[in-house]
Scaffold this active site. Structure first.
Site, mmCIF file in Angstrom:
data_model
loop_
_atom_site.group_PDB
_atom_site.id
_atom_site.type_symbol
_atom_site.label_atom_id
_atom_site.label_comp_id
_atom_site.label_asym_id
_atom_site.label_seq_id
_atom_site.Cartn_x
_atom_site.Cartn_y
_atom_site.Cartn_z
ATOM 1 N N ASP A 55 0.841 -1.201 0.000
ATOM 2 C CA ASP A 55 0.000 0.000 0.000
ATOM 3 C C ASP A 55 0.880 1.256 0.000
ATOM 4 O OD1 ASP A 55 -2.191 1.902 0.729
ATOM 5 O OD2 ASP A 55 -3.321 0.078 1.111
ATOM 6 N N HIS B 253 -3.716 6.170 3.294
ATOM 7 C CA HIS B 253 -4.401 4.949 2.837
ATOM 8 C C HIS B 253 -3.787 3.691 3.471
ATOM 9 C CE1 HIS B 253 -5.672 2.022 -0.399
ATOM 10 N NE2 HIS B 253 -6.741 2.789 -0.425
ATOM 11 N N SER C 131 -11.266 -0.547 -0.563
ATOM 12 C CA SER C 131 -9.959 -0.491 0.112
ATOM 13 C C SER C 131 -10.108 -0.790 1.599
ATOM 14 C CB SER C 131 -9.350 0.910 0.006
ATOM 15 O OG SER C 131 -8.776 1.112 -1.245
#
Ligand SMILES: *[C@@H]1O[C@H](CO)[C@@H](O)[C@H](O)[C@H]1NC(C)=O
Ligand SMILES: *[C@@H]1O[C@H](CO)[C@@H](O)[C@H](O)[C@H]1NC(C)=O
Ligand SMILES: *[C@@H]1O[C@H](CO)[C@@H](O)[C@H](O)[C@H]1NC(C)=O
Ligand SMILES: *[C@@H]1O[C@H](CO)[C@@H](O)[C@H](O)[C@H]1NC(C)=O
Ligand SMILES: *[C@@H]1O[C@H](CO)[C@@H](O)[C@H](O)[C@H]1NC(C)=O
Ligand SMILES: *[C@@H]1O[C@H](CO)[C@@H](O)[C@H](O)[C@H]1NC(C)=O
Ligand SMILES: *[C@@H]1O[C@H](CO)[C@@H](O)[C@H](O)[C@H]1NC(C)=O
Ligand SMILES: *[C@@H]1O[C@H](CO)[C@@H](O)[C@H](O)[C@H]1NC(C)=O
Length: 763
Positions: A156, A228, A546
């Site tokens: 990620d 994220h 996600s």
């Protein structure tokens, strides 16, 4: 952000403009280089090369820069081809910056399999958590010791290592001996930042640098700047952190799904870009480091399996018993929008939770209504004047709105997007507003306010009209549980059939993805008050596949800990056949529009971790089974070799009928007469001993389903039995997908083993 930039390699675009006018420069211009991912057949490695690295770099060296290139060299073009990464675990091959001419030369090298230009990845965040019934007293948590001894690799945007979610408290001191990873130093990141929870951190920047040679990376290390990766990795396996909230909403203890598993992060997403070559390098290293589960909340759209870095790398992961869990994408609700629809991975859709964030409105007449708000503070709105008139009600002009008295709360009609209305009310510096909309996707609440439904709005407006001095009070920072119905399929969750392989039903499963609270980076604003007060929070709400993917990755980690001998296919099967097709009203799960949700949106249903611990029967699959599937496709030998990396597989037993725990039959407008599709399945008894199962089938509308035999008898644990399922179906003139299911129900026992069936148009 959400579409893959399928760019022409630079030389093509340049030639359209330049070659036409500047013929003589052609050779020079061809020296402009692009990053290529190159698959190689390792059996061609000459004796003289000691390692694969050595072999690949001597190949790249031998490609020999174009002799005319020095003309342009001053303009920042490199004069020689350069090797970015060599890959050995996920892929056999390398990535390199090459000109077209060098690429043509490379194709003549012995052992060349295939090459394609680097691609950019899609990140699956839209915005959204956890009502999965995990509990300390029974089920998967105690059975797996909360995921102890499992290492989850999160590929990620890196991690904020100081976050409380990555502290090592309560973690056992002994890191599993198979771990070979490291805590790589870099900008604002030293090795002392890793601990018993965060055991590894690495970063992969060669692809992004090659694509943006003049750019300085904002954070050249595994440190997360976008947030994220911090959010996804804390969702999979974050440690326990008490008393967290998002500005007073969703208050409670944060914890990952597998709170005792270890985390290793592989940063491949950069503020400056997201490239396949970096993603491949991250997965390649994660496999080499010895992770058990890979969680990857990104995908590549519109690419064939043999050029999809996740499909290619996950095959190697699967061979080594590593479960790869991936996000379906946020391109819904249209059919055929899904990515990561790869037969050997877990593909996860996103749903809502039974939690809502509210502001309670109390009108002057005593009537109370619950609205939606995430205004990030305890604003004082007590008996404030409530205004509804024509001048203001569009709420599309701050100039007009500023004519209202500043202490008033205006009612904004449904005529204009709430997102814009919030901006105008904020700019007009009013005390607040009430917005009318069915949707809660309204962006930041920069002014005090709440969204109410058109039906409730009718009551409020009626009160205002009939009252001389209408007033309202609003209570902020409320969180309610028990919202019904829940879960719903999120509107944005990408739908099957999978463009890259439609003959397997995807997505596999749904997990919470809407308004999920997890750790974040303190450097990004996640709340704004007025126009210029920016607020950060160590825990934020985000939504998207996600966010759902790491929930499933966490469950996979727990299952792997409870059943170390299960294959990735067995773990996926356990999650799918025990998934819940019903919502909390005990009706079939609905879609965002309140129609019943199709398996093309939710797969087998909502993930149910405690039931997945003890599924009764398993649909297993070996690497050779996937190769049989690949051999049945119209792929060349080299396209298959790019995925399998090995000549050792048998390509002469093609079969598109993979032993998968779900069924899909496709029709097109040629399928006008009815057609029969037959599937063969083998199930393994993983219950405690002898068992007898009977089938119960619900056929999709307009079709017939036959299962033979209708009873399966197992005398022992691990015994296998097979059955066949036939769907007789035809063309649906409405072009709709219809769906049903079969359930194997244990007699004198508690197991039910369910598989969805879909009849879908070809997309
Ligand atoms: C690593 O970074 C931390 C925090 O920035 C600092 O306290 C520590 O001294 C550093 N350690 C080394 C070995 O540089
Ligand atoms: C890099 O910078 C140089 C000099 O500023 C410029 O000429 C060149 O076009 C830039 N290259 C790219 C790919 O932006
Ligand atoms: C605001 O909305 C009203 C009613 O919908 C419309 O007539 C007007 O043109 C809009 N004003 C602006 C500035 O868009
Ligand atoms: C809002 O929801 C109600 C009830 O579900 C529905 O009747 C109405 O058409 C919706 N309005 C809009 C603008 O979508
Ligand atoms: C199979 O591949 C060949 C060559 O790539 C192509 O010409 C042909 O149309 C393909 N057939 C089908 C059914 O897709
Ligand atoms: C490959 O599979 C086919 C069909 O199952 C079988 O006949 C053949 O012997 C196999 N070849 C090898 C090399 O194992
Ligand atoms: C079937 O669909 C194709 C592609 O969508 C279209 O070109 C063709 O005209 C259709 N045929 C019939 C009989 O509707
Ligand atoms: C099966 O269900 C019965 C009745 O609901 C319960 O008493 C029993 O504990 C269950 N057995 C297992 C293995 O869950």
């Amino acid at each position: 952000m959400d579409t893959v930039n399928h760019r022409l390699p630079l030389p093509y675009t340049l030639c359209i403009i330049a070659c036409f006018f500047l013929g003589p420069l052609e050779n020079a211009i061809s020296a402009e280089r692009t990053t290529y991912i190159v698959h190689m057949d390792k059996s061609f490695k000459p004796e003289s090369s000691t390692t694969h690295k050595h072999w690949y770099s001597s190949i790249v060296d031998s490609l020999n820069g174009d002799t005319h290139s020095s003309f342009l060299a001053g303009r920042s073009l490199t004069t020689t081809p350069s090797l970015l990464y060599t890959y050995d675990d996920a892929v056999h091959g390398f990535s390199a910056s090459l000109s077209l001419e060098e690429l043509e030369n490379l194709k003549k090298s012995p052992g060349f399999v295939s090459a394609y230009s680097d691609k950019t990845a899609t990140v699956d965040t839209t915005h959204t958590t956890d009502f999965l019934s995990l509990n300390p007293s029974t089920g998967l948590w105690p059975a797996s010791n909360y995921g102890e001894d499992i290492i989850v690799g999160v590929v990620d945007s890196g991690v904020w290592p100081e976050s409380e979610s990555f502290k090592g408290h309560g973690m056992t001191a002994k890191i599993p001996s198979k771990w070979k990873g490291t805590c790589e130093e870099g900008q604002e990141f030293n090795a002392s930042l890793c601990n018993l929870k965060l055991i590894g951190a690495r970063y992969f920047n060669k692809g992004v640098i090659a694509a943006n040679p003049n750019t300085t990376l904002t954070m050249n290390s595994a440190r997360d700047t976008g947030g994220h990766g911090t959010h996804t990795s804390s969702t999979v396996a974050g440690n326990y952190v008490d008393d967290v909230s998002f500005f007073g909403y969703a208050e409670g203890t944060a914890r990952g799904v597998a709170p005792r598993s270890r985390v290793a992060v592989y940063k491949v997403l950069w503020d400056e870009g997201r490239y396949a070559s970096d993603v491949l390098a991250g997965i390649d290293q994660a496999i080499a480091d010895g992770v058990d589960v890979i969680s990857i909340s990104i995908g590549f759209d519109n690419v064939p399996l043999y050029e999809d870095p996740i499909a290619v790398a996950s095959f190697a992961a699967m061979e080594k018993g590593v479960v790869l869990s991936s996000s379906a994408g946020n391109m819904g609700p249209e059919l055929g929008t899904l990515h990561n629809g790869i037969p050997w991975v877990l593909t996860v859709a996103a749903g809502t939770m039974d939690r809502s964030f509210a502001g309670t409105l109390t009108l002057g007449n005593g009537l109370t209504l619950v609205g939606f708000t995430l205004f990030p503070a305890k604003a004082i709105v007590i008996d404030s004047p409530l205004v509804h008139n024509k001048t203001f009600s569009a709420c599309n002009s701050s100039r007009l709105l500023s004519e209202a008295s500043p202490e008033s709360i205006v009612i904004c009609d449904e005529t204009w997007p709430v997102r814009d209305q919030i901006r105008q009310v904020t700019a007009a510096r009013l005390a607040g507003a009430i917005f009318i909309s069915n949707s809660t996707r309204v962006g930041y609440f920069t002014c005090p306010g709440a969204v109410i439904s058109p039906r409730d709005a009718y009551k409020v407006i009626k009160y205002v009209k009939g009252s001389e001095n209408p007033t309202v009070s609003i209570k902020f920072q409320e969180t309610f549980l028990g919202t019904k119905p829940a879960p719903l399929a999120a509107m944005y969750t990408s739908r099957g059939p999978s463009p890259s392989y439609p003959n397997i039903l995807k997505p596999d499963i749904m997990a919470p993805g809407d308004l999920v609270l997890a750790a974040y980076v303190p450097s990004n604003a996640k709340g704004v008050i007025g126009t210029n007060v920016f607020l950060s929070s160590d825990y934020v709400l985000l939504s998207g596949t996600s966010m759902s993917c790491p929930h499933a990755s966490g469950v996979a980690a727990l299952l792997k800990s409870a059943h170390p001998d299960w294959s990735p296919a067995a773990i996926r099967s356990a999650m799918m056949t025990t998934a819940n097709p019903l919502d909390n009203t005990q009706n079939p799960i609905r879609d965002y529009d309140l129609e019943f949700a199709s398996p093309l949106a939710i797969g087998s249903g909502q993930i149910d971790p405690n039931r997945a611990l003890d599924p009764g029967l398993i649909y297993d699959a070996t690497p050779q089974d996937y190769v049989n599937l690949l051999s049945s496709l119209n792929f060349t030998r080299n396209q298959i070799l790019a995925i399998t990396r090995s000549e050792a597989y048998n390509l002469s037993s093609p079969s598109s009928d993979l032993n998968y725990p779900s069924f899909i039959a496709l029709y097109d407008n040629q399928t006008t007469t009815s057609r029969v599709q037959k599937f063969e399945r083998v199930v393994t008894n993983v219950g405690d001993g002898a068992a007898k199962y009977k089938v119960s089938a619900t056929a999709p509308e307009g079709s017939e389903v036959t299962v033979i035999p209708e009873t399966l008898v197992f005398l022992n644990k691990y015994e296998k039995q097979s059955y066949s399922l036939s769907i007789k179906y035809g063309w649906d003139s409405r072009g709709r997908a219809s769906f049903g299911a079969i359930v194997w129900v244990e007699e004198d026992g508690n197991h039910t083993v369910r598989s969805p069936i879909v009849v879908s148009p070809v997309i």
